[in-house]
Design an enzyme around this catalytic site. Structure first.
Site, PDB file in Angstrom:
ATOM      1  N   GLU A  21      -6.793  -7.840   0.049  1.00 57.37           N
ATOM      2  CA  GLU A  21      -7.471  -7.373   1.263  1.00 57.37           C
ATOM      3  C   GLU A  21      -8.853  -6.871   0.877  1.00 57.37           C
ATOM      4  OE1 GLU A  21      -5.367  -4.682   3.912  1.00 57.37           O
ATOM      5  OE2 GLU A  21      -3.454  -5.591   3.374  1.00 57.37           O
ATOM      6  N   GLU A  53       0.773  -1.245   0.000  1.00 54.69           N
ATOM      7  CA  GLU A  53       0.000   0.000   0.000  1.00 54.69           C
ATOM      8  C   GLU A  53       0.804   1.296   0.000  1.00 54.69           C
ATOM      9  OE1 GLU A  53      -3.045  -0.137   2.988  1.00 54.69           O
ATOM     10  OE2 GLU A  53      -4.213  -1.506   1.769  1.00 54.69           O
TER      11      GLU A  53
HETATM   12  C1  BG6 Z   1      -4.912  -1.876   4.910  1.00 53.37           C
HETATM   13  C2  BG6 Z   1      -3.639  -2.415   5.487  1.00 53.37           C
HETATM   14  O1  BG6 Z   1      -4.711  -0.540   4.631  1.00 53.37           O
HETATM   15  O2  BG6 Z   1      -6.035  -1.817   5.703  1.00 53.37           O
HETATM   16  C3  BG6 Z   1      -3.808  -3.283   6.704  1.00 53.37           C
HETATM   17  O3  BG6 Z   1      -2.869  -3.072   4.521  1.00 53.37           O
HETATM   18  C4  BG6 Z   1      -4.880  -2.701   7.593  1.00 53.37           C
HETATM   19  O4  BG6 Z   1      -2.568  -3.388   7.340  1.00 53.37           O
HETATM   20  C5  BG6 Z   1      -6.187  -2.668   6.817  1.00 53.37           C
HETATM   21  O5  BG6 Z   1      -5.040  -3.380   8.795  1.00 53.37           O
HETATM   22  C6  BG6 Z   1      -7.363  -2.140   7.608  1.00 53.37           C
HETATM   23  O6  BG6 Z   1      -7.077  -0.875   8.128  1.00 53.37           O
HETATM   24  P1  BG6 Z   1      -7.163  -0.586   9.670  1.00 53.37           P
HETATM   25  O7  BG6 Z   1      -6.689   0.804   9.837  1.00 53.37           O
HETATM   26  O8  BG6 Z   1      -8.586  -0.778  10.052  1.00 53.37           O
HETATM   27  O9  BG6 Z   1      -6.270  -1.568  10.324  1.00 53.37           O
END
Ligand code: BG6
Length: 482
Positions: free
Chosen positions: A381, A166
Site C-alpha cells: 500500500e 496492519e
Molecule cells: C491502510 C489500510 O491503513 O490505509 C487500508 O490497510 C486503508 O485499509 C488505507 O484504506 C488508507 O487509510 P484510510 O483511513 O484513508 O482509508
C-alpha cells in the site's frame, strides 16, 4: 549493481474486501465487524457504509479488464472471512467461495498474479457476538480453521500470501479496525490492544506455517502499516524519543515476524505500564518456528517524534484522527510520557487529512528494513487520499496523485539501486473505495467510482489521468515517470 527495477518486478495495486466488494449481505454472506462499524460511522459522520462500497462483487470482470489495460502483473486483495464462513466457522458458503474462485481465475486468465490477504479488519460478526472476536483467544483456533480452508483451496493458484493486515494500526486505531464494546473504551483497558495483537501474532504465525505446509513454492508475510520516524530536532532527547517510538510502533512488530521475539525496549515499557500482553506457554515457540519470508509494507506518510517528560502533566494517549478532511483538524498525537510523543513534522506538507507527504521516507524505510532484516520487501500500500473532481466531460485530472506516486516510485528505484530486494509495488488503490476512517469522498484509486457517501449511484468506472500515467510507468518497467 542493479540500476533499475528487476525484469519480473510486480506492478499492480491493492484493495481490501469490505472496502470494495459491497454485496455485504448477498449470496449467503453475513456481517463482518466492518459492516457494523461502518453502519455506525454513517450515522455519526455521514460516511458511506460497506453495503455497496465500490460494488466490485458485481464489477470484478470489468475491474480486472481495466487492470489489464493498465498493465498490472499483480493485484492484492483480501478475502472476506464472513463471505466464505458466514458464521466464522462451520459450513462453507459455496457461493461465497465461488466468488473468490472466479476472481482468482479471472486474474490468472489476464496474466495478473493474485496476492491474497487473509484478513483485513473484517472479523465475522458472528464471532464478535460469540466471544468478542479478537478480544478472545478462541479466535486463533477459528482463524486457523478459516485460513487452512482458504490456503488449501487456492494452493495451486496463489503463491504470495499476506497474512493479517496492519497489526500496528489496529493497536493504534482499534475502534476503527476492531469492534470494541463501549465499556472497554475508557482507557483502563488499553492492555487489550496489545493482547489482541498477541493473538494476531499467533494467528499470523499459523498462517505462515500453513502456507509453508500446503503451498508448493508459496511465500508468506505480514502486510504491516509502517512509517519511518524522524526526531523533531537533533536534540539528543528527541533522538532518543525517536528510538523509543521506533521500538514500540515498528520494531515491536517486525522483530516478531523476523526474529520471533518481542522487542525488548518496547516490552519493558509495556510491562512497566501494565500494557504487556499475557503470553501462554508455547506461544513464543509457535512464533519463533514460523518466521515470515518477506515484509509487505503499507506506507503512506512518515512520522515525527519528540521527547515527552514524565512529569505528571501528560497521560498516555493514542494516535489522533482527522475526520473532517480539513488540514490541521487532527485531534491529537500519540503520547507516552517518559518515552516519546508524536508530533507534526514542520518540514513536510500534508494531505487534507494531515498525513505527511514524504517520498524520501519510503527510500529510508526500505533501506533501513532491508539492512536490519535482510528479507525481501514489497510495497502493498502507498497512495494519496484526495478529493477528486469528475469534470462535466467525464474526466478526473489527478495530477497531485501522479506527483505523489512518481516521488514514491522514484524512491523505490533509488532503494533498489542501493541493493534493496523489492519484489512488488502495489499502491492503494486499484479503484476508489471506502476509506477506513473518512468515507468515499477521500479517494485513492486509478479508477474513479461514480458514487458519493450518500448515494451509491451506479458505481460506474472512469479512468483518471493517473490511470494513463501508471499505464506508461508499467509499460516502461518504471523507467518513464514523467
Ligand atoms: C491502510 C489500510 O491503513 O490505509 C487500508 O490497510 C486503508 O485499509 C488505507 O484504506 C488508507 O487509510 P484510510 O483511513 O484513508 O482509508
Amino acid at each position: 549493481m542493479r540500476k533499475s527495477f528487476p525484469d519480473h518486478f510486480l506492478w499492480g495495486a491493492s484493495t481490501s474486501a469490505y472496502q470494495v466488494e459491497g454485496a455485504a449481505y448477498e449470496d449467503g454472506k453475513k456481517a463482518s465487524q466492518q459492516d457494523i462499524i461502518n453502519k455506525d460511522s454513517y450515522q455519526t459522520f455521514g460516511f458511506a457504509t460497506a453495503e455497496v462500497a465500490s460494488d466490485q462483487y458485481h464489477h470484478f470482470k470489468e475491474d480486472i479488464a481495466l487492470m489489464k489495460e493498465m498493465g498490472f502483473t499483480a493485484y492484492r486483495f483480501s478475502i472476506a472471512w464472513s463471505r466464505v464462513f458466514p458464521d466464522g466457522v462451520g459450513e462453507v458458503n459455496e457461493k461465497g467461495i465461488q466468488y473468490y474462485r472466479d476472481l482468482i481465475d479471472e486474474l490468472i486468465r489476464n496474466g495478473i498474479e493474485p496476492i491474497v490477504t487473509l484478513y483485513h479488519y473484517d472479523c465475522p460478526w458472528a464471532l464478535v457476538e460469540k466471544y468478542g472476536g479478537w478480544l478472545d483467544r478462541r479466535i486463533v483456533k477459528d482463524f486457523e480453521y478459516y485460513a487452512r480452508y482458504i490456503i488449501n483451496e487456492f494452493k495451486d493458484k496463489v503463491k504470495i500470501w499476506t497474512t493479517i493486515n496492519e497489526q500496528s494500526i489496529i493497536v493504534q486505531y482499534w475502534i476503527q479496525k476492531c469492534y470494541i464494546p463501549e465499556e472497554l473504551l475508557d482507557g483502563k483497558h488499553d492492555q487489550l490492544r496489545y493482547q489482541i495483537n498477541h493473538y494476531m501474532n499467533l494467528a499470523q504465525a499459523i498462517a505462515v506455517k500453513l502456507v509453508h505446509e500446503l503451498v508448493p513454492g508459496g511465500i508468506a508475510g505480514a502486510p504491516l502499516g509502517y512509517s519511518c520516524i524522524y526526531p523533531l530536532t537533533s536534540r539528543p532527547e528527541d533522538v532518543m524519543a525517536m528510538q523509543n517510538a521506533q521500538a514500540l510502533r515498528n520494531d515491536y512488530y517486525t522483530d516478531i515476524y523476523f526474529k520471533g521475539e518481542y522487542n525488548k525496549a518496547a516490552m519493558i515499557y509495556l510491562e512497566e505500564h501494565g500494557l504487556a500482553p499475557k503470553i501462554e506457554e508455547g506461544d513464543m515457540e509457535l512464533i519463533r518456528e514460523n518466521l515470515s519470508d518477506f515484509l509487505a509494507i503499507n506506507y503512506y506518510a512518515s512520522e515525527c517524534a519528540k521527547w515527552c517528560p514524565d512529569d505528571g502533566t501528560q497521560q498516555i494517549r493514542w494516535s489522533g484522527v482527522n475526520r473532517s478532511g480539513k488540514k490541521g483538524d487532527i485531534d491529537g498525537f500519540e503520547t507516552h510520557p517518559g518515552f516519546y510523543q508524536m508530533c507534526k513534522n514542520p518540514e513536510l506538507d500534508t494531505t487534507d487529512w494531515d498525513w505527511a507527504i514524504d517520498p524520501i521516507g519510503m527510500e529510508y524505510l526500505l533501506r533501513d528494513l532491508y539492512n536490519r532484516y535482510n528479507k525481501p520487501l514489497m510495497i502493498t500500500e502507498n497512495g494519496l487520499g484526495a478529493y477528486d473532481v469528475l469534470t462535466k466531460d467525464g474526466q478526473v485530472h489527478d495530477d497531485y496523485r501522479i506527483d505523489y506516486l512518481r516521488g514514491h516510485i522514484a524512491a523505490c528505484k533509488r532503494a533498489i539501486d542501493k541493493g534493496v530486494e523489492l519484489l512488488a509495488y502495489c499502491p492503494w488503490s486499484a479503484v476508489d473505495l471506502l476509506s477506513t476512517s473518512n468515507g468515499v469522498k477521500k479517494r485513492y484509486g486509478f479508477i474513479y467510482i461514480d458514487r458519493t457517501d450518500d448515494d451509491p449511484k451506479d458505481c460506474a468506472r472512469i479512468r483518471k489521468d493517473s490511470f494513463y500515467w501508471y499505464q506508461k510507468v508499467i509499460s516502461t518497467n518504471g523507467e518513464d515517470l514523467t
